[in-house]
Write a protein that holds these residues in place. Sequence first.
Motif, short mmCIF file in Angstrom:
data_model
loop_
_atom_site.label_atom_id
_atom_site.label_comp_id
_atom_site.label_asym_id
_atom_site.label_seq_id
_atom_site.Cartn_x
_atom_site.Cartn_y
_atom_site.Cartn_z
N ARG A 123 -64.02 -40.13 -105.51
CA ARG A 123 -64.36 -41.28 -104.47
C ARG A 123 -63.19 -41.81 -104.27
O ARG A 123 -62.45 -42.46 -102.88
CB ARG A 123 -64.84 -41.74 -105.22
N GLU A 124 -62.33 -42.67 -105.26
CA GLU A 124 -61.34 -43.23 -104.53
C GLU A 124 -60.49 -42.75 -104.14
O GLU A 124 -59.47 -44.14 -102.87
CB GLU A 124 -60.64 -43.73 -106.06
N GLU A 125 -59.69 -42.50 -104.30
CA GLU A 125 -58.44 -41.07 -103.29
C GLU A 125 -59.09 -40.45 -102.69
O GLU A 125 -57.95 -41.04 -101.01
CB GLU A 125 -58.29 -39.89 -104.20
N THR A 126 -60.20 -39.92 -102.43
CA THR A 126 -60.81 -39.62 -100.57
C THR A 126 -62.52 -40.07 -99.83
O THR A 126 -62.11 -40.01 -99.09
CB THR A 126 -60.90 -37.68 -101.08
N GLN B 189 -52.53 -41.67 -99.60
CA GLN B 189 -53.74 -40.43 -98.23
C GLN B 189 -54.19 -39.79 -98.55
O GLN B 189 -53.88 -39.24 -99.51
CB GLN B 189 -52.13 -39.69 -96.93
N ALA B 190 -54.91 -39.23 -97.74
CA ALA B 190 -55.43 -38.00 -97.74
C ALA B 190 -55.88 -37.41 -97.07
O ALA B 190 -56.08 -37.83 -95.78
CB ALA B 190 -57.40 -37.99 -98.48
N ALA B 191 -55.88 -35.69 -96.39
CA ALA B 191 -56.37 -34.76 -95.45
C ALA B 191 -56.16 -33.92 -96.18
O ALA B 191 -56.62 -33.26 -97.05
CB ALA B 191 -55.06 -34.61 -94.73
N TRP B 192 -56.99 -32.98 -95.27
CA TRP B 192 -57.43 -31.61 -94.85
C TRP B 192 -55.91 -31.01 -94.67
O TRP B 192 -55.64 -31.54 -93.07
CB TRP B 192 -58.90 -31.16 -93.91
N PHE B 193 -55.82 -29.85 -95.08
CA PHE B 193 -54.80 -28.45 -94.71
C PHE B 193 -55.35 -27.31 -94.71
O PHE B 193 -55.80 -27.09 -95.86
CB PHE B 193 -53.38 -28.73 -96.13
N HIS C 145 -58.64 -43.47 -96.89
CA HIS C 145 -57.70 -43.28 -97.44
C HIS C 145 -57.48 -44.54 -98.67
O HIS C 145 -58.30 -45.42 -98.76
CB HIS C 145 -56.08 -44.09 -96.92
N GLU C 146 -57.22 -44.11 -100.74
CA GLU C 146 -56.88 -45.21 -100.80
C GLU C 146 -56.16 -46.29 -101.03
O GLU C 146 -54.72 -46.13 -100.65
CB GLU C 146 -56.51 -44.45 -102.45
N VAL C 147 -56.56 -47.62 -101.12
CA VAL C 147 -55.84 -48.65 -101.07
C VAL C 147 -55.45 -48.88 -102.63
O VAL C 147 -55.99 -48.89 -103.16
CB VAL C 147 -56.18 -49.59 -100.11
N TRP D 227 -50.01 -38.19 -103.45
CA TRP D 227 -49.61 -39.08 -104.04
C TRP D 227 -48.04 -39.47 -103.97
O TRP D 227 -46.77 -39.12 -103.75
CB TRP D 227 -49.10 -38.31 -105.76
N ILE D 228 -47.72 -41.33 -104.40
CA ILE D 228 -46.98 -41.58 -103.96
C ILE D 228 -45.70 -42.92 -105.82
O ILE D 228 -46.88 -43.21 -106.14
CB ILE D 228 -47.04 -42.67 -103.18
#
Length: 151
Positions: free
Chosen positions: A57-60, A114-118, A106-108, A25-26
């Motif tokens: 769907r939108e974010e990842t 950004q989306a990522a696995w941790f 990544h969402e634009v 989130w930004i």
Amino acid sequence: MAERTLRVAAYGVCIQNGQVLLARWISADGAEWGWTMPGGGLEHGEDPLDAMVREMREETGYEVVAERLLGIDSRRRALAGPEGPIDFQSLRIVYAVRIVSGELRHEVGGTTDQAAWFDLDAVASLPRVDLIDAALELHRDAPPTGRIAQT
């Protein structure tokens, strides 16, 4: 008297192979950021489950299905608004989800960039919003009421 605001949102907890899917989130001005669960606010008249699937769907970039409702996290905080204090309540509906298709992207132009696995054991050291801890607690403990104790 403070302005009162209620935000209802739905989020997905996706855990695979010891990793969790997160979105960054930004803030609108770019000054603040933190990792969060993918998801977001409901549009008027939208079903929470549909909102969660749309937001995932939108974010990842992934299409997901809900496996179960984990619970609801309700938080209340005082915020500073342009016209004075805001009594803000967030009602966050949290689902366990499974990916059925799509590719990580990544969402634009949205509220995440950004989306990522941790690895799950690395989450505690990430800059994150409080939703992550609440959602992972709901996932881990599966409280029968769908509610975690507030501290």
